[in-house]
Every structure is written in structure tokens, then in C-alpha cells.
Design a protein around this motif. Structure first.
Motif, PDB file in Angstrom:
ATOM      1  N   SER A  53      40.080 -18.933  19.378  1.00  0.00           N
ATOM      2  CA  SER A  53      40.077 -20.342  19.755  1.00  0.00           C
ATOM      3  C   SER A  53      39.371 -20.533  21.085  1.00  0.00           C
ATOM      4  N   LEU A  54      39.097 -21.793  21.417  1.00  0.00           N
ATOM      5  CA  LEU A  54      38.495 -22.109  22.707  1.00  0.00           C
ATOM      6  C   LEU A  54      39.404 -21.635  23.839  1.00  0.00           C
ATOM      7  N   ARG A  55      40.695 -21.774  23.654  1.00  0.00           N
ATOM      8  CA  ARG A  55      41.644 -21.318  24.676  1.00  0.00           C
ATOM      9  C   ARG A  55      41.530 -19.816  24.884  1.00  0.00           C
ATOM     10  N   ASP A  56      41.438 -19.048  23.796  1.00  0.00           N
ATOM     11  CA  ASP A  56      41.275 -17.603  23.911  1.00  0.00           C
ATOM     12  C   ASP A  56      39.988 -17.257  24.652  1.00  0.00           C
ATOM     13  N   GLN A  57      38.934 -17.970  24.319  1.00  0.00           N
ATOM     14  CA  GLN A  57      37.634 -17.664  24.907  1.00  0.00           C
ATOM     15  C   GLN A  57      37.617 -17.962  26.401  1.00  0.00           C
ATOM     16  N   VAL A  58      38.157 -19.120  26.789  1.00  0.00           N
ATOM     17  CA  VAL A  58      38.201 -19.470  28.209  1.00  0.00           C
ATOM     18  C   VAL A  58      39.090 -18.491  28.976  1.00  0.00           C
ATOM     19  N   ALA A  59      40.230 -18.122  28.379  1.00  0.00           N
ATOM     20  CA  ALA A  59      41.128 -17.177  29.037  1.00  0.00           C
ATOM     21  C   ALA A  59      40.458 -15.813  29.212  1.00  0.00           C
ATOM     22  N   THR A  60      39.658 -15.411  28.241  1.00  0.00           N
ATOM     23  CA  THR A  60      38.956 -14.130  28.331  1.00  0.00           C
ATOM     24  C   THR A  60      37.956 -14.127  29.479  1.00  0.00           C
ATOM     25  N   ILE A  61      37.167 -15.201  29.597  1.00  0.00           N
ATOM     26  CA  ILE A  61      36.201 -15.290  30.693  1.00  0.00           C
ATOM     27  C   ILE A  61      36.919 -15.395  32.031  1.00  0.00           C
ATOM     28  N   LYS A  62      38.046 -16.087  32.061  1.00  0.00           N
ATOM     29  CA  LYS A  62      38.824 -16.197  33.295  1.00  0.00           C
ATOM     30  C   LYS A  62      39.293 -14.829  33.764  1.00  0.00           C
ATOM     31  N   ARG A  63      39.782 -13.998  32.827  1.00  0.00           N
ATOM     32  CA  ARG A  63      40.211 -12.653  33.201  1.00  0.00           C
ATOM     33  C   ARG A  63      39.048 -11.826  33.745  1.00  0.00           C
ATOM     34  N   ALA A  64      37.888 -12.009  33.143  1.00  0.00           N
ATOM     35  CA  ALA A  64      36.715 -11.267  33.614  1.00  0.00           C
ATOM     36  C   ALA A  64      36.354 -11.658  35.042  1.00  0.00           C
ATOM     37  N   SER A 103      36.630  -9.539  38.893  1.00  0.00           N
ATOM     38  CA  SER A 103      35.286  -9.219  39.376  1.00  0.00           C
ATOM     39  C   SER A 103      35.280  -8.944  40.876  1.00  0.00           C
ATOM     40  N   PRO A 104      34.442  -8.027  41.339  1.00  0.00           N
ATOM     41  CA  PRO A 104      34.344  -7.774  42.783  1.00  0.00           C
ATOM     42  C   PRO A 104      33.714  -8.929  43.557  1.00  0.00           C
ATOM     43  N   VAL A 105      33.071  -9.882  42.874  1.00  0.00           N
ATOM     44  CA  VAL A 105      32.449 -11.021  43.573  1.00  0.00           C
ATOM     45  C   VAL A 105      33.305 -12.280  43.458  1.00  0.00           C
ATOM     46  N   ARG A 106      34.573 -12.139  43.066  1.00  0.00           N
ATOM     47  CA  ARG A 106      35.400 -13.330  42.851  1.00  0.00           C
ATOM     48  C   ARG A 106      35.601 -14.123  44.144  1.00  0.00           C
ATOM     49  N   LYS A 107      35.773 -13.433  45.292  1.00  0.00           N
ATOM     50  CA  LYS A 107      35.965 -14.141  46.554  1.00  0.00           C
ATOM     51  C   LYS A 107      34.715 -14.922  46.932  1.00  0.00           C
ATOM     52  N   TRP A 108      33.565 -14.304  46.707  1.00  0.00           N
ATOM     53  CA  TRP A 108      32.303 -14.987  46.995  1.00  0.00           C
ATOM     54  C   TRP A 108      32.183 -16.237  46.128  1.00  0.00           C
ATOM     55  N   LEU A 109      32.524 -16.114  44.858  1.00  0.00           N
ATOM     56  CA  LEU A 109      32.470 -17.269  43.961  1.00  0.00           C
ATOM     57  C   LEU A 109      33.424 -18.372  44.418  1.00  0.00           C
ATOM     58  N   LEU A 110      34.618 -17.982  44.870  1.00  0.00           N
ATOM     59  CA  LEU A 110      35.603 -18.961  45.311  1.00  0.00           C
ATOM     60  C   LEU A 110      35.104 -19.737  46.520  1.00  0.00           C
ATOM     61  N   TRP A 111      34.623 -19.029  47.531  1.00  0.00           N
ATOM     62  CA  TRP A 111      34.153 -19.717  48.743  1.00  0.00           C
ATOM     63  C   TRP A 111      32.919 -20.563  48.465  1.00  0.00           C
ATOM     64  N   LEU A 153      28.412  -7.559  34.814  1.00  0.00           N
ATOM     65  CA  LEU A 153      29.069  -6.327  35.245  1.00  0.00           C
ATOM     66  C   LEU A 153      30.363  -6.096  34.469  1.00  0.00           C
ATOM     67  N   ASP A 154      31.106  -7.168  34.213  1.00  0.00           N
ATOM     68  CA  ASP A 154      32.346  -7.021  33.454  1.00  0.00           C
ATOM     69  C   ASP A 154      32.062  -6.554  32.030  1.00  0.00           C
ATOM     70  N   LEU A 155      31.065  -7.148  31.372  1.00  0.00           N
ATOM     71  CA  LEU A 155      30.740  -6.762  30.002  1.00  0.00           C
ATOM     72  C   LEU A 155      30.251  -5.318  29.938  1.00  0.00           C
ATOM     73  N   ILE A 205      36.253 -10.043  23.623  1.00  0.00           N
ATOM     74  CA  ILE A 205      37.496  -9.882  22.866  1.00  0.00           C
ATOM     75  C   ILE A 205      37.378  -8.685  21.920  1.00  0.00           C
ATOM     76  N   ALA A 206      36.222  -8.575  21.269  1.00  0.00           N
ATOM     77  CA  ALA A 206      36.014  -7.456  20.352  1.00  0.00           C
ATOM     78  C   ALA A 206      36.032  -6.131  21.092  1.00  0.00           C
ATOM     79  N   LEU A 207      35.506  -6.101  22.329  1.00  0.00           N
ATOM     80  CA  LEU A 207      35.536  -4.874  23.121  1.00  0.00           C
ATOM     81  C   LEU A 207      36.970  -4.452  23.406  1.00  0.00           C
ATOM     82  N   ASP A 208      37.819  -5.439  23.717  1.00  0.00           N
ATOM     83  CA  ASP A 208      39.228  -5.135  23.963  1.00  0.00           C
ATOM     84  C   ASP A 208      39.928  -4.673  22.688  1.00  0.00           C
ATOM     85  N   GLU A 209      39.648  -5.375  21.601  1.00  0.00           N
ATOM     86  CA  GLU A 209      40.423  -5.144  20.387  1.00  0.00           C
ATOM     87  C   GLU A 209      39.855  -4.033  19.512  1.00  0.00           C
ATOM     88  N   THR A 210      38.660  -3.565  19.818  1.00  0.00           N
ATOM     89  CA  THR A 210      38.116  -2.468  19.013  1.00  0.00           C
ATOM     90  C   THR A 210      38.891  -1.185  19.232  1.00  0.00           C
TER      91      THR A 210
END
Length: 607
Positions: free
Chosen positions: A19-30, A34-42, A118-120, A357-362
Motif C-alpha cells: 500500500s501507499l502507507r507501506d511504501q511511505v513508511a519504507t522510505i521513511k525508515r531508509a 541515513s548518515p545524511v539525515r541531520k543534513w536533510l533536517l537542517w 546509499l540505503d538501497l 520491501i522486496a530486499l527486506d522480505e527476500t
């Protein structure tokens, strides 16, 4: 060649169940990991501040409309020139803010792509995941496009849409109050009776934009599936072109150009067909968006004209109300203006998120199937206890149910064609865990697995020979001596040259280079999958001599046809195929149906 091309499986579009919810949650976890999450936040906070400052400037610019146009109506030159100076200051500030927003927008794109890709890559390169995903049906086809092209496209679309939505929301909040205040004094006269509607122009803007948004979504929604289908077709075409380019020698020898051209033309036809369907949907959408676009030119004036002609507002007030209406309507029609991009974003998100998702579930593929048990043997031996390797067409096993191989033993493992020798090799390596029985590995030891075609990474020859998991890098004298012993002494002068060695060297030379690398790494356990079957007599003698000299105490298991020196491999085992045994059944992951894995694929080194 025609048979080769016809036997290539046609990849069908993935039937996505996430679902769209699954997809958004997956990208959110990525992104969170991520090591650049702080940079993205600021950076996101910075662009929010710039947008808020820009909205304040837009409000000031809207207020400037009334005195400016009133000065024009009065033909007041002094007031006119003063308002031009005010305009210059406001416009100058907005110019600086716009440039700053553009820079921040580009930086967010860059870092967002870095985080996603990098996450993928990290998820894809987990031990054995890439191999299992490649055997997981349509979702495992063309992972390069999903990680490179789709991730980049998703980053660009997400940044543009996200910044645009934030900007529209802030402008809407800023100008709704302005427009409400301006239209609070609007009084309509119906048959001599005054009629006041609080916030009249605000409600008109919401009704106008809401109707347009609903119609745009109704017409543009098919673009989501159409864009996803197009990206799949584009990937198929690119994969076919790469496959032809990698097999130009065989195509030329078999005069297979016509067949290759026919396949490329067929793949191109599917791409063009998908594009035609998208263009048709876009034209239908344009009828809606362009119609509303032309109406918007006069819509705010038409809405406010009754009040203006009744004399309740001045010309400057009218222009100020029109400007505020346009700002509110522009914010509300963000959805209309971006319906095509939203559909494209939705399709791209589906491809990237479902791939992750497939990478996780494989890892839990065929989770209802029995798995081979792996354990460590404290005595340092390799054992097989009632081992059966399941596959879609039966089970592969050893003729002997209980087998123990001690350190330093040299064993030849043979089997008839189709018995599943490579499948057995993958099972020992842990790449194919489905089946029953037990594999006991020597505790504390690293087994080196040698596939039929060695993996030669791009880089210098020295890096290739020291890759991977070896001891300390060998010195030049050792490398040169080993290369000479396998008949590749000419390469000793190219140790620091960067090259694509898998392209520069022939198949036999690549295998010999793999043996040289094995000798330099000096492992205690080696398992070979049919790599020695391709050597001719002189090359095979050199290889066996090298192994005898360089790996005197190593245990070596050679899986192949058995046409080798019995003195070097004094012990033999036999692989048999039991077609009557229960076969492996396909399982499913949310990202798409998983098909039964094919029996053959290349295997690289594993620790």
C-alpha cells in the motif's frame, strides 16, 4: 541465436500488493537510518524559513498594489515614483530569497538522492540478498534501474513537490486572512436589498479550485499505473540492449543480428506503446487544466466586479483583491498544476519502495518451506547429514547420507548432467537454504567458494588479486611468481594498471587469474564449482601443480565432471537427483509475486 533470444523470459509488470502507507513508511525508515539525515533536517528547516520569509514579502507586495494603482488612477507622479522605490526594495528582497530557495532545493535533491541510493545499495549488498533477489521473479529484474534512475527521479520529484506543497500551504495561510479581510466589506445589491457574504472571495476561491482539483484527479489518476508500466518497459529495453552489447561476438558468429534486431524492435515497440498511452492521458488532463487556466485569467475580476461596479471599492482595492484571490487560488490549484508530477511520483515511489520491501522480505522467501540446518563442527570437519537440496523439479542430494570431510582432504564430487551440481554448491555456500538435512561447517574457518566464472572487480590488477578476505596483501615478488606459475606471467608488469579485466581477459585467463588469487589468499578450505572442467590438459596440470605447491594443507572439494587427476583427488562422492521428492513451491512477498527460481545463475565469492 534465435533460440537464445526466444528463450529469454519476458518480464511482466509487477503486481504490486504493498500500500501507499507501506511504501511511505519504507522510505521513511531508509531516511531515518541515513548518515545524511541531520543534513536533510537542517536543510528542510532552512527552506521552510526562506519560504515563510518569501510569503511575508508576497503579502507586502500584495498590499503595495492598492497605493500603486490608486496613484495611477489619481495621476499622482510623486506617489507613483515613491511606490516604484518601495517595489524595488520588496522585489530585491524576494529575489535574494528566491535564489536562496533554489540553492536549498538543489542541495535537498542531492542529499535525498544520496540517502536513498546509499540505503538501497546497502540493502542490496547484504550477504546473499542480491543473489536471492535475482531469483525472486519480476521484482528482481533490472535492480540497477531502480537504484540509479528511479531513486534519482524520486529524489527530484519528492523535492520539487514537497517544496511546492509547503510553499503553497504557507502562501494559502498568509493570504486567506488578507482575502477574507478584503472581501468582508463586499456588499451585493439584489433588487435594492444589500447582501453581505463574510469572506465571499475566500469561499469562491475554495469552490473554484476544489472543483478543478477533483476533475483533474479524476482524469489524471490513470497516469500512475501508466507511468509505472512505462518504467518497466524502459528497463526491459535497456536490459536487452546491454545483453546484445555483451554478446556481440556470439551474435556476429551465429549471424544473429536479425534476431537481435527483432527483439530490440519488439522491446522498443512496447516502450512506444506505453508512451502513447501516457500521452493520451496527458492530453485528456490538459483539457481540464488548460481550460481552468484560461478561466483563471478573468475569474477573480468576475468574482469581484459586482462590488467594484457598485462603487464599494476603488480600482486599487479591486487590484489588491484580485492579487490576493490569485495567490489563494494559486495555492489551492497546486494539486491541479502538479497532477502529472504527482502521478509520476506515485509510480516512482512504488518502484523504489517495493524494491526495498522486496530486499527486506527476500530473506524470508519460501518461509513455509523447510530449510537446511547449518551448524559448526568443533573438530574442524565438513559434514553432510541426510542433506537434500530442494528445487522446483525435485531434490539434489549426495548418494551417501552421512559424509564427513576432514581438514586437508581433497575430494572430487561428480554427478550426471542435470543432477544439480551448481545447486549443491550454492547450498553449501548458504545461498540456497531450502531443503532438509544438516551441513556442518568447520568452526572458525573461512571457506572460499570458487564459481565457474570468477568475479573480477574493476580496478587495478593488484586490487583484483587481493580481493577479498585474504591475508595481508602479497608483495610484488609473490604475485609475479604465482602469475608465472599459472601461465599469466605477462601480466606482472600491469599490477597497477586500472582495467576491466573481465573484458580484457579471455574466459580461461579469467579462471587462471582466479586460481592465482586463490593461491595468494592461502585458504584452508576451498570448494570449486566446475571451474576446473574448462581447463585443457596443460592448463589443468599447471593449476594442480600450483595448488599442490601453494595450498599443501588445504581441504579442496571440486564439484565437476570428474575428469581430473585421481592422485590429486583420491576421494570421490556422487550427486544424484531425486525427481520424486517434494519440490520447492513458490512463496510471495508484498512487493510482487515470487516465481520459482531458475536453476542457473552466476555465483561470486562468499565469506
Amino acid at each position: 541465436m534465435a533460440d537464445q533470444l526466444d528463450n529469454q523470459a519476458t518480464v511482466q509488470p509487477v503486481a504490486v500488493a504493498s500500500s501507499l502507507r507501506d511504501q511511505v513508511a519504507t522510505i521513511k525508515r531508509a531516511l531515518i537510518g541515513s548518515p545524511v539525515r541531520k543534513w536533510l533536517l537542517w536543510t528542510s528547516l532552512g527552506i521552510m524559513g526562506v519560504i515563510i520569509a518569501t510569503s511575508i514579502g508576497q503579502v507586502l507586495l500584495n498590499r503595495w498594489n492598492q497605493p500603486f494603482y490608486d496613484a495611477l488612477a489619481r495621476r499622482d507622479m510623486a506617489a507613483f515614483l515613491h511606490q516604484l522605490m518601495v517595489f524595488a526594495m520588496i522585489a530585491g528582497g524576494l529575489l535574494v530569497l528566491n535564489i536562496g530557495q533554489t540553492w536549498l532545493n538543489q542541495m535537498i535533491r542531492l542529499k535525498l538522492r544520496e540517502a536513498l541510493t546509499l540505503d538501497l545499495i546497502d540493502q542490496w549488498m547484504r550477504p546473499a540478498r542480491a543473489f536471492r533477489l535475482a531469483n525472486a521473479g519480476a521484482i528482481g529484474v533490472n535492480p540497477d534501474q531502480r537504484m540509479q534512475q528511479d531513486a534519482a527521479h524520486l529524489s527530484d520529484l519528492s523535492t520539487d513537490l514537497g517544496v511546492g506543497l509547503l510553499q503553497s500551504f504557507i502562501l494559502l495561510v498568509s493570504f486567506v486572512g488578507v482575502l477574507w479581510e478584503l472581501s468582508s466589506g463586499f456588499v451585493f445589491h439584489v433588487n435594492g436589498w444589500p447582501l453581505a457574504i463574510p469572506g465571499y472571495m475566500v469561499w469562491a476561491a475554495f469552490l473554484y479550485a476544489g472543483t478543478a482539483s477533483w476533475l483533474s484527479w479524476l482524469v489524471g489518476r490513470p497516469l500512475i499505473s501508466l507511468n509505472s508500466d512505462r518504467y518497466t518497459r524502459e528497463a526491459e529495453l535497456r536490459s536487452s540492449m546491454v545483453r546484445v552489447n555483451e554478446n556481440v561476438d556470439a551474435i556476429a558468429l551465429y549471424r544473429g543480428e536479425d534476431d537481435a534486431k527483432r527483439r530490440l524492435q519488439l522491446d522498443l515497440g512496447t516502450v512506444l506503446g506505453a508512451m502513447r498511452r501516457i500521452y493520451t492521458a496527458q492530453i485528456n488532463l490538459s483539457w481540464v487544466t488548460d481550460t481552468y487556466g484560461w478561466i483563471t485569467v478573468v475569474a477573480p475580476i468576475l468574482v469581484a466586479s459586482p462590488v467594484y461596479f457598485s462603487g464599494d471599492i476603488s480600482f486599487g482595492g479591486l487590484m489588491m483583491a484580485v492579487g490576493a484571490f490569485n495567490q489563494v487560488h494559486s495555492s489551492l490549484r497546486w494539486f491541479i498544476n502538479n497532477i502529472g508530477s504527482i502521478a509520476d511520483w506515485r509510480a516512482t515511489l512504488m518502484r523504489v519502495a517495493d524494491f526495498r520491501i522486496a530486499l527486506d522480505e527476500t530473506d524470508v522467501l519460501h518461509d513455509k518451506e523447510k530449510r537446511i540446518e547449518f551448524a559448526d563442527n568443533a573438530n574442524g570437519s565438513l559434514t553432510f547429514e541426510k542433506l537434500q537440496v530442494a528445487s522446483p523439479d525435485g531434490c539434489t542430494k549426495l548418494a551417501d547420507q552421512h559424509v564427513e570431510i576432514l581438514a586437508g582432504e581433497r575430494v572430487m564430487i561428480t554427478g550426471e548432467p542435470g543432477a544439480g551440481k551448481t545447486l549443491f554448491f550454492r547450498a553449501i555456500a548458504g545461498l540456497w537454504p531450502w531443503g532438509s538435512g544438516r551441513i556442518g561447517l568447520p568452526a572458525g574457518e573461512t571457506i572460499i567458494f570458487v564459481p565457474r566464472v570468477p568475479y573480477l572487480p574493476a580496478g587495478t590488477l593488484r586490487e583484483v588479486l587481493n580481493h577479498p578476505n585474504g591475508h595481508a596483501p602479497a608483495n610484488d615478488a609473490d604475485i609475479s611468481a604465482v602469475l608465472a606459475e599459472v601461465g599469466l606471467g605477462r601480466l606482472s608488469s600491469s599490477l597497477d594498471r586500472v582495467g576491466r579485466w573481465d573484458h580484457e581477459l579471455g574466459d580461461d585467463e579469467q579462471r587462471l587469474l582466479g586460481v592465482a588469487r586463490l593461491a595468494l589468499r592461502q585458504p584452508k578450505w576451498v570448494i570449486i564449482d566446475e571451474a576446473m572442467d574448462a581447463f585443457d590438459g596443460p592448463s589443468l596440470r599447471r593449476v594442480l601443480s600450483l595448488l599442490e605447491k601453494r595450498l599443501p594443507g588445504a581441504a579442496i572439494l571440486n564439484i565437476g565432471r570428474g575428469q581430473h587427476n585421481n592422485q590429486f583427488f583420491p576421494r570421490s562422492l556422487t550427486i544424484v537427483k531425486d525427481s520424486g521428492a517434494p519440490s520447492l513451491k513458490p512463496a510471495h512477498v508484498r512487493a510482487g509475486a515470487i516465481e520459482p527460481p531458475p536453476p542457473a545463475a552466476s555465483l561470486h565469492h562468499r565469506k
